[in-house]
Design an enzyme around this catalytic site. Structure first.
Site, PDB file in Angstrom:
ATOM      1  N   ASP A 178      -3.838   2.343  -5.098  1.00  0.00           N
ATOM      2  CA  ASP A 178      -2.625   2.378  -4.398  1.00  0.00           C
ATOM      3  C   ASP A 178      -2.235   1.023  -3.673  1.00  0.00           C
ATOM      4  O   ASP A 178      -1.372   1.031  -2.725  1.00  0.00           O
ATOM      5  CB  ASP A 178      -2.504   3.587  -3.611  1.00  0.00           C
ATOM      6  CG  ASP A 178      -2.948   3.407  -2.070  1.00  0.00           C
ATOM      7  OD1 ASP A 178      -3.875   2.987  -2.020  1.00  0.00           O
ATOM      8  OD2 ASP A 178      -2.230   4.104  -1.187  1.00  0.00           O
ATOM      9  N   GLU A 179      -3.008  -0.133  -3.864  1.00  0.00           N
ATOM     10  CA  GLU A 179      -2.724  -1.164  -3.331  1.00  0.00           C
ATOM     11  C   GLU A 179      -2.927  -2.348  -4.121  1.00  0.00           C
ATOM     12  O   GLU A 179      -3.562  -2.514  -5.001  1.00  0.00           O
ATOM     13  CB  GLU A 179      -3.470  -1.343  -1.699  1.00  0.00           C
ATOM     14  CG  GLU A 179      -4.855  -1.395  -2.224  1.00  0.00           C
ATOM     15  CD  GLU A 179      -5.722  -1.661  -0.783  1.00  0.00           C
ATOM     16  OE1 GLU A 179      -5.386  -2.408  -0.163  1.00  0.00           O
ATOM     17  OE2 GLU A 179      -6.691  -0.737  -0.757  1.00  0.00           O
ATOM     18  N   ASP A 196       0.784  -1.007  -0.040  1.00  0.00           N
ATOM     19  CA  ASP A 196      -0.156   0.034   0.151  1.00  0.00           C
ATOM     20  C   ASP A 196       0.908   1.160   0.057  1.00  0.00           C
ATOM     21  O   ASP A 196       1.695   1.395   0.762  1.00  0.00           O
ATOM     22  CB  ASP A 196      -0.832   0.057   1.141  1.00  0.00           C
ATOM     23  CG  ASP A 196      -2.020   0.966   1.405  1.00  0.00           C
ATOM     24  OD1 ASP A 196      -3.096   0.773   1.239  1.00  0.00           O
ATOM     25  OD2 ASP A 196      -1.628   2.208   1.221  1.00  0.00           O
TER      26      ASP A 196
HETATM   27  P1  TTP Z   1      -5.260   4.980   1.257  1.00  0.00           P
HETATM   28  O1  TTP Z   1      -4.449   3.876   0.912  1.00  0.00           O
HETATM   29  O2  TTP Z   1      -6.352   4.643   2.288  1.00  0.00           O
HETATM   30  O3  TTP Z   1      -4.511   6.418   2.020  1.00  0.00           O
HETATM   31  P2  TTP Z   1      -2.964   6.852   1.645  1.00  0.00           P
HETATM   32  O4  TTP Z   1      -2.485   6.225   0.672  1.00  0.00           O
HETATM   33  O5  TTP Z   1      -3.374   8.424   1.264  1.00  0.00           O
HETATM   34  O6  TTP Z   1      -2.263   6.956   2.972  1.00  0.00           O
HETATM   35  P3  TTP Z   1      -1.938   5.703   3.890  1.00  0.00           P
HETATM   36  O7  TTP Z   1      -0.233   6.059   4.016  1.00  0.00           O
HETATM   37  O8  TTP Z   1      -2.247   5.608   5.235  1.00  0.00           O
HETATM   38  O9  TTP Z   1      -2.036   4.321   2.898  1.00  0.00           O
HETATM   39  O10 TTP Z   1      -5.860   5.628   0.256  1.00  0.00           O
HETATM   40  C1  TTP Z   1      -5.215   5.777  -1.268  1.00  0.00           C
HETATM   41  C2  TTP Z   1      -5.801   7.054  -1.810  1.00  0.00           C
HETATM   42  O11 TTP Z   1      -7.260   6.958  -2.040  1.00  0.00           O
HETATM   43  C3  TTP Z   1      -5.467   8.272  -1.023  1.00  0.00           C
HETATM   44  O12 TTP Z   1      -4.109   8.737  -1.356  1.00  0.00           O
HETATM   45  C4  TTP Z   1      -6.497   9.235  -1.667  1.00  0.00           C
HETATM   46  C5  TTP Z   1      -7.571   8.349  -1.867  1.00  0.00           C
HETATM   47  N1  TTP Z   1      -8.652   8.494  -0.980  1.00  0.00           N
HETATM   48  C6  TTP Z   1      -9.731   9.323  -1.236  1.00  0.00           C
HETATM   49  O13 TTP Z   1      -9.774  10.092  -2.018  1.00  0.00           O
HETATM   50  N2  TTP Z   1     -10.685   9.500  -0.044  1.00  0.00           N
HETATM   51  C7  TTP Z   1     -10.625   8.684   1.182  1.00  0.00           C
HETATM   52  O14 TTP Z   1     -11.526   8.543   1.955  1.00  0.00           O
HETATM   53  C8  TTP Z   1      -9.601   7.694   1.202  1.00  0.00           C
HETATM   54  C9  TTP Z   1      -9.701   6.717   2.470  1.00  0.00           C
HETATM   55  C10 TTP Z   1      -8.528   7.622   0.427  1.00  0.00           C
HETATM   56 MG    MG Z   2      -2.079   4.148   0.816  1.00  0.00          MG
END
Ligand code: TTP
Ligand code: MG
Length: 376
Positions: free
Chosen positions: A130-131, A32
């Site tokens: 992103d995962e 991720d």
């Molecule tokens: P995530 O992987 O949940 O968050 P992240 O990558 O920003 O942070 P982390 O280091 O905790 O993994 O989500 C991936 C992308 O999806 C995030 O960068 C933006 C988008 N997203 C939204 O637009 N709205 C949301 O509520 C979430 C959770 C994510």
């Molecule tokens: Mg993320």
């Protein structure tokens, strides 16, 4: 750039990686990206590095009405997080750099990440922008799995300039929980014999699929940690949560045979909008669903995908958010069908008050012939 991967977080630091022959076990890797949208922006504009950066709606000096997509870890230190109203983010951290999202850019960086992952030749399942999961069982042991994880991290960092967190374990659920265990730039390896010790103390909320509502319901039963869940009477859980409770219990006990399905684009896809002023105008609401449906359907078509489940999200003036979903009898990409379904779902949950935010989420997405993915 010289990548400096951090050393992995083992449950038992004395454990020598690879000292156990687990060649008969499945080994699943979950990756991720860290604060994904914000990291991409900071890579594009290095002067933003080290600063609180918030991606989302325009805060308009505190009167903005949208939400935060994500933010840098520096902004998280002030209590900012995804889905927070942007006005609240501004109040918590007015000196942050506030940027509007550039979805095309994030999509293209996401493709590069997946391309790097695919280049290692393992079965890959992308689950969101992103995962992804990789089935790396053929490596035959956790020492090699660790080497691979470090190589992936260093390749992504040197080619794209952004970091990720990786979790490795004997199943998908534990790998996903592990990737979230030590963020940012983490690597957490959970050996099969440490599964219980690793999961036990974690709050049930860490289990993918357990949201706020299930967390509350479990808490009523006195179940707060995964250990509490493992000890609970399965009959009570099934009577309260249905058959889904069985696979949930199995997965935290390490019985998690869900395959990593090769499906290059399958995931959920959503768009939402916050009105400039709250509205109960049915024409405006209908039009908004039309526009949201057009936007998600365009992405489906561009990526040659189709979907079967449509979910609407409705947030009212008092910030109460309701969602309702429906699975259609056929796959579709048709914006009119998506919009019609969304409007129908809206009618079912609308109580007549003014609306602040509307959203559409598509799931059960597949490429024809690719296998279906769901986490729980
Ligand atoms: P995530 O992987 O949940 O968050 P992240 O990558 O920003 O942070 P982390 O280091 O905790 O993994 O989500 C991936 C992308 O999806 C995030 O960068 C933006 C988008 N997203 C939204 O637009 N709205 C949301 O509520 C979430 C959770 C994510
Ligand atoms: Mg993320």
């Amino acid at each position: 750039m010289t990548p400096v991967p951090k050393s992995p977080a083992y449950l038992n630091p004395a454990m020598v990686p690879g000292s156990l022959d687990t060649s008969l076990q499945r080994i699943i890797l979950h990756l991720d990206m860290d604060s994904f949208y914000a990291s991409v922006e900071m890579q594009k504009r290095p002067e933003l590095r080290g600063r609180p950066v918030v991606i989302g709606a325009d805060p308009k000096q505190g009167s903005g009405r949208g939400v935060v997509c994500t933010c840098s870890y520096e902004a998280r230190a002030f209590g900012v997080h995804s889905a927070l109203p942007i006005s609240r983010a501004f109040a918590l951290c007015p000196h942050a750099v506030f940027l509007r999202p550039d979805f095309a850019l994030y999509s293209s960086v996401s493709e590069s990440v997946m391309e790097i992952l695919r280049s290692f030749g393992f079965r890959l399942q992308q689950v969101s922008i992103d995962e992804a999961f990789l089935d790396i069982s053929s490596l035959g042991g956790y020492a090699r799995a660790e080497d691979l994880a470090l190589e992936i991290k260093s390749k992504i960092l040197s080619r794209l300039g952004i970091t990720c967190s990786i979790g490795i374990g004997p199943g998908k659920a534990v790998a996903k929980i592990a990737s979230d265990f030590k963020k940012p730039d983490g690597l957490t390896i959970v050996l099969p014999e440490h599964l219980e010790a690793f999961l036990g103390p974690l709050p049930v909320r860490k289990i993918p699929g357990i949201g706020e509502k299930s967390e509350r319901e479990l808490s009523v039963l006195g179940i707060k940690t995964i250990e509490d869940l493992m000890r609970a009477d399965p009959r009570i859980l099934v009577s309260r949560f249905g058959r889904g409770a069985v696979s949930l219990l199995n997965s935290v006990r390490g019985i998690d045979e869900r395959e990593v399905c090769e499906n290059t684009g399958a995931r959920s896809l959503s768009r939402e909008t916050t009105f400039e002023s709250d509205t109960d105008d049915i024409l405006v609401i209908g039009e908004t669903f039309g526009k949201l449906a057009e936007a998600v359907s365009r992405t489906l078509s561009e990526e040659h995908l189709r979907c079967r489940t449509v979910t609407v999200k409705v947030r009212d003036q008092g910030f109460i958010t309701r969602t309702k979903g429906r699975t259609l009898s056929h796959y579709t990409t048709d914006p009119a069908a998506i919009s019609a379904c969304a409007r129908m779902l809206f009618q079912e949950i609308y109580d007549g008050g003014k609306i602040r935010l509307l959203g559409i989420r598509l799931s059960s997405i597949d490429k024809p012939d690719a296998c279906q993915m769901t986490l729980f």
